[in-house]
Scaffold this active site. Structure first.
Site, PDB file in Angstrom:
ATOM      1  N   CYS A 184       0.846  -1.184   0.000  1.00  0.00           N
ATOM      2  CA  CYS A 184       0.000   0.000   0.000  1.00  0.00           C
ATOM      3  C   CYS A 184       0.882   1.235   0.000  1.00  0.00           C
ATOM      4  CB  CYS A 184      -0.909   0.002   1.220  1.00  0.00           C
ATOM      5  SG  CYS A 184      -1.504  -1.623   1.700  1.00  0.00           S
ATOM      6  N   ARG A 229       0.976   2.271  -6.985  1.00  0.00           N
ATOM      7  CA  ARG A 229       1.304   1.085  -6.198  1.00  0.00           C
ATOM      8  C   ARG A 229       0.123   0.108  -6.143  1.00  0.00           C
ATOM      9  NH1 ARG A 229       5.845   1.895  -2.696  1.00  0.00           N
ATOM     10  NH2 ARG A 229       5.000   0.421  -1.191  1.00  0.00           N
ATOM     11  N   TRP A 254      -4.576  -1.882  -0.220  1.00  0.00           N
ATOM     12  CA  TRP A 254      -5.035  -3.096  -0.884  1.00  0.00           C
ATOM     13  C   TRP A 254      -5.571  -4.009   0.201  1.00  0.00           C
ATOM     14  CZ3 TRP A 254      -6.852  -3.859  -5.243  1.00  0.00           C
ATOM     15  CH2 TRP A 254      -6.213  -3.637  -6.458  1.00  0.00           C
ATOM     16  N   ASN A 295       1.250  -0.392   6.571  1.00  0.00           N
ATOM     17  CA  ASN A 295       1.538  -1.323   5.479  1.00  0.00           C
ATOM     18  C   ASN A 295       2.154  -2.572   6.076  1.00  0.00           C
ATOM     19  OD1 ASN A 295       0.751   0.591   3.661  1.00  0.00           O
ATOM     20  ND2 ASN A 295       2.786   1.022   2.866  1.00  0.00           N
ATOM     21  N   GLY A 296       1.773  -3.746   5.551  1.00  0.00           N
ATOM     22  CA  GLY A 296       2.356  -4.985   6.021  1.00  0.00           C
ATOM     23  C   GLY A 296       1.305  -5.958   6.518  1.00  0.00           C
ATOM     24  N   GLU A 339       8.231 -13.227 -20.459  1.00  0.00           N
ATOM     25  CA  GLU A 339       7.968 -11.834 -20.110  1.00  0.00           C
ATOM     26  C   GLU A 339       6.854 -11.255 -20.970  1.00  0.00           C
ATOM     27  OE1 GLU A 339       8.186  -8.038 -18.369  1.00  0.00           O
ATOM     28  OE2 GLU A 339       8.617 -10.084 -17.700  1.00  0.00           O
ATOM     29  N   LYS A 359       3.350  -9.639 -19.507  1.00  0.00           N
ATOM     30  CA  LYS A 359       2.881  -8.283 -19.804  1.00  0.00           C
ATOM     31  C   LYS A 359       1.438  -8.295 -20.298  1.00  0.00           C
ATOM     32  CE  LYS A 359       5.893  -5.826 -18.388  1.00  0.00           C
ATOM     33  NZ  LYS A 359       5.880  -6.887 -17.398  1.00  0.00           N
ATOM     34  N   GLU A 384      -1.034  -9.261 -17.462  1.00  0.00           N
ATOM     35  CA  GLU A 384      -1.082  -8.241 -16.413  1.00  0.00           C
ATOM     36  C   GLU A 384      -2.032  -7.100 -16.753  1.00  0.00           C
ATOM     37  OE1 GLU A 384       3.066  -7.700 -13.998  1.00  0.00           O
ATOM     38  OE2 GLU A 384       3.145  -7.244 -16.134  1.00  0.00           O
ATOM     39  N   HIS A 392       4.687 -32.175 -26.426  1.00  0.00           N
ATOM     40  CA  HIS A 392       4.664 -32.934 -25.180  1.00  0.00           C
ATOM     41  C   HIS A 392       3.452 -32.553 -24.336  1.00  0.00           C
ATOM     42  CE1 HIS A 392       8.607 -34.801 -25.785  1.00  0.00           C
ATOM     43  NE2 HIS A 392       8.961 -33.640 -26.325  1.00  0.00           N
ATOM     44  N   LYS A 435       2.472  -2.423  -7.250  1.00  0.00           N
ATOM     45  CA  LYS A 435       3.801  -2.197  -7.813  1.00  0.00           C
ATOM     46  C   LYS A 435       4.881  -2.846  -6.965  1.00  0.00           C
ATOM     47  CE  LYS A 435       6.711  -0.332 -10.703  1.00  0.00           C
ATOM     48  NZ  LYS A 435       6.811  -0.871 -12.068  1.00  0.00           N
TER      49      LYS A 435
END
Length: 608
Positions: A2, A27, A75, A101-102, A481, A485, A488, A504, A603
């Site tokens: 956060c 963030r 969040w 935060n945490g 990657e 992207k 996301e 396979h 973020k």
């Protein structure tokens, strides 16, 4: 995960806090709030939704009077998003207020104990425990009280605290979660990120684990966990605040894609001195290099994907075995590492919780550690034995672009340096690759000059629900990657597969109309990739090839073609990444997604 901003000074606090929260929106969050001390009362306004809603609710800050306050974007972790669960949280008597935060791991035990002593709770959060615990333990001395709080609390936290009994003083405590103190002229700040306070100051002090900060408008005092004062030296963060503005671009992500030529140059140029690579203060002497018999590269998300590119490069030119490991797996894997292992920990923010834990474990096992990070004086940068900054500048969009490509560039430098010291690479090849790295900014700029074709393909595929990426060797690493992207920011299901694994099992997913992006930049693998493309097409799939200039004839076999500028096969992953970033961006834009702030993502992931 956060954002925190705190202010004490001569200005009205609320507008400063709201502007700081806007700086922290990147963030990720689902609710926000501010609290201001007015005389001896603490007034709070908070809400779910965007900071814009909070600004409207607070009338731009005019509804709250006072020169000291705290703000927060949250969040949800404990308790669903709601006005009640939003921060800041007040103690039962309204005399103390916190933002956090945490994760408080023992919150249930603490909550039961506090309720048993008659203090009620309003929210479902773990964070409110801190506010109630401060009231419960308060002995008239805030430093003493906060020391007792930290002794009782288990978990990770960055906390800003207001006390109605000290209406001109802001407090902060920290453990395993980022928090900085900004030093201004007759005003001071706390923040989870430099960006929140860069408009006001470029001088910062890092709050270390177990420390307490006491801020007034004219002074900042630091205390260790024993209550003793601590002298700390400020450091300069010379990021230009304009880099945290969109500067006419519709999204930060697009702006940061276009900033990559400068970011790559800033990362490479200071380290390449003629035919030598100087990696800051890292000792790559022959004695140290020749002791290395294994390299572990550790990261999360895009940093992990950068590590896979680095693995291929280092193994090829240094002939040292490299394991690239997800940080979240490393810390629970009882890793085999010792003083002959070099551990490279990669993190854009330098605060990623799993990566920080992995760094600490590697050091405990005796490994020498190098951090590749972007944020100066971040936790990983401070705790690693050495640090290699990427100099990408502030990255605001949640989905990394320039952060990723500069990490890959830094790994190229590390690989070339080790290869040169070990006398494994020829002088001619070494010089050739140095020259290729120096040309990367111009070649990225060449891609960015004309993105119409990428946009055209992206918009044509925007309504698909599933996209596959295939490649071999470093093209597979680049595929990982590219798929990340896309998923996301567009919310399209996207998966990357090593092309040789198609038969396979995964080829069973190909059906008529399935879109597959095939990366074909490795010339030695051209015929193998051609076979994979034909296998997809024979099952009705559409193939868009991404090829190097040397392999552009693949376009005659694929259903569509995008090319990168002519370059050495070993450095194609950076150029491919730029194309795939643009591709993902325009798909997300066509779908109307919130590109800079994708749902459910943050973020800086500072909790496990």
């Amino acid at each position: 995960m956060c954002g925190i901003i705190g202010y004490v000074g001569g200005k009205q606090a609320a507008p400063v806090l709201l502007k700081g929260l806007q700086r922290l929106e990147y963030r990720g969050y689902d609710s926000s709030g501010i609290a201001v001390v007015d005389s001896d009362n603490i007034d709070v306004i908070k809400t779910t939704g965007k900071v814009a809603t909070l600004c409207e609710k607070a009338n731009g800050g005019k509804k709250l009077n006072g020169n000291i306050g705290i703000g927060h974007t949250r969040w949800a972790t404990h308790g669903a998003p709601s006005d009640v669960n939003s921060h800041p949280h007040l103690s039962a008597d309204g005399r103390f207020c916190i933002v956090h935060n945490g994760i408080i791991e023992n919150f249930a035990e603490l909550k039961s104990d506090i309720i048993a002593h008659g203090l009620p709770f309003k929210s479902d959060t773990d964070s409110e425990v801190i506010a109630q615990l401060i009231q419960y333990l308060y002995d008239g001395d805030m430093i003493s009280t906060l020391r007792k709080v930290m002794e009782r609390v288990t978990g990770s936290y960055a906390v800003g605290i207001l006390s109605a009994d000290a209406p001109d003083t802001l407090y902060a405590i920290r453990k395993d979660n980022p928090l900085v103190v900004g030093l201004g002229q007759n005003e001071n700040f706390i923040a989870s990120d430099f960006a929140a306070a860069l408009e006001h100051t470029h001088n910062f002090v890092q709050l270390n684990d177990g420390e307490i900060a006491r801020l007034t408008s004219r002074a900042v005092t630091f205390f260790d966990n024993n209550g003793n004062t601590v002298e700390k030296t400020p450091y300069l963060v010379d990021w230009d605040i304009s880099l945290a503005e969109k500067d006419g671009y519709p999204h930060f992500m697009l702006k940061e894609i276009y900033e990559q030529p400068k970011a790559i140059k800033s990362t490479l140029s200071p380290r390449i001195k003629g035919d030598n690579i100087i990696l800051d203060k890292i000792d790559f002497s022959a004695n140290n290099v020749n002791r290395i018999n294994r390299v572990n590269i550790v990261g999360c998300g895009s940093a992990y994907h950068a590590g896979i590119v680095g693995k291929h490069f280092i193994e090829k030119y240094c002939r040292i075995g490299v394991d690239c490991i997800l940080a979240s797996e490393y810390i629970y894997s009882n890793p085999i590492t010792d003083n002959r292992t070099l551990t490279i920990v990669i993190s854009q923010s330098g605060e990623t919780a799993d990566s920080l834990a992995a760094l600490r474990l590697a050091k405990k096992c005796g490994s020498h550690t190098i951090a590749i990070v972007n944020v100066i004086q971040s936790a990983i940068a401070r705790e690693a034995d050495n640090v290699l900054y990427t100099y990408a500048g502030p990255e605001i969009a949640v989905a990394t672009t320039k952060g990723y490509t500069t990490q890959v560039a830094a790994l190229y430098l590390v690989g070339l340096k080790i290869a040169k010291v070990k006398h494994i690479i020829s002088d001619a090849r070494y010089s050739e690759l140095l020259g290729e790295l120096a040309l990367l900014p111009d070649k990225i700029s060449e891609i960015l000059k004309d993105t119409d074709k990428i946009k055209q393909y992206a918009e044509g595929y925007a309504e698909h629900k599933c996209v596959f990426f295939i490649g071999r060797n470093t093209d597979y690493a680049a595929s990982l990657e590219g798929a990340l992207k896309l998923k996301e920011i567009s919310y399209i299901h996207a998966e990357a597969y090593a092309a040789g694994e198609l038969k396979h099992g995964t080829i069973s997913l190909i059906e008529k109309g399935t879109v597959t992006l095939a990366l074909v930049t490795q010339s030695d693998l051209y015929s193998k990739m051609l076979s994979n493309i034909k296998a997809v097409q024979s099952r009705g799939g559409d193939v868009l090839a991404i090829s190097s200039y040397n392999n552009k004839q693949i376009g005659e076999e694929a259903d569509g073609l995008l090319t990168i500028p002519d370059c050495d096969d070993d450095v194609t992953p950076i150029l491919t990444a730029v194309v795939l970033q643009i591709f993902a961006y325009y798909i997300a834009a066509k779908r109307g997604c919130d590109i800079d702030k994708p749902r459910n993502l943050a973020k800086s992931v500072t909790v496990e």
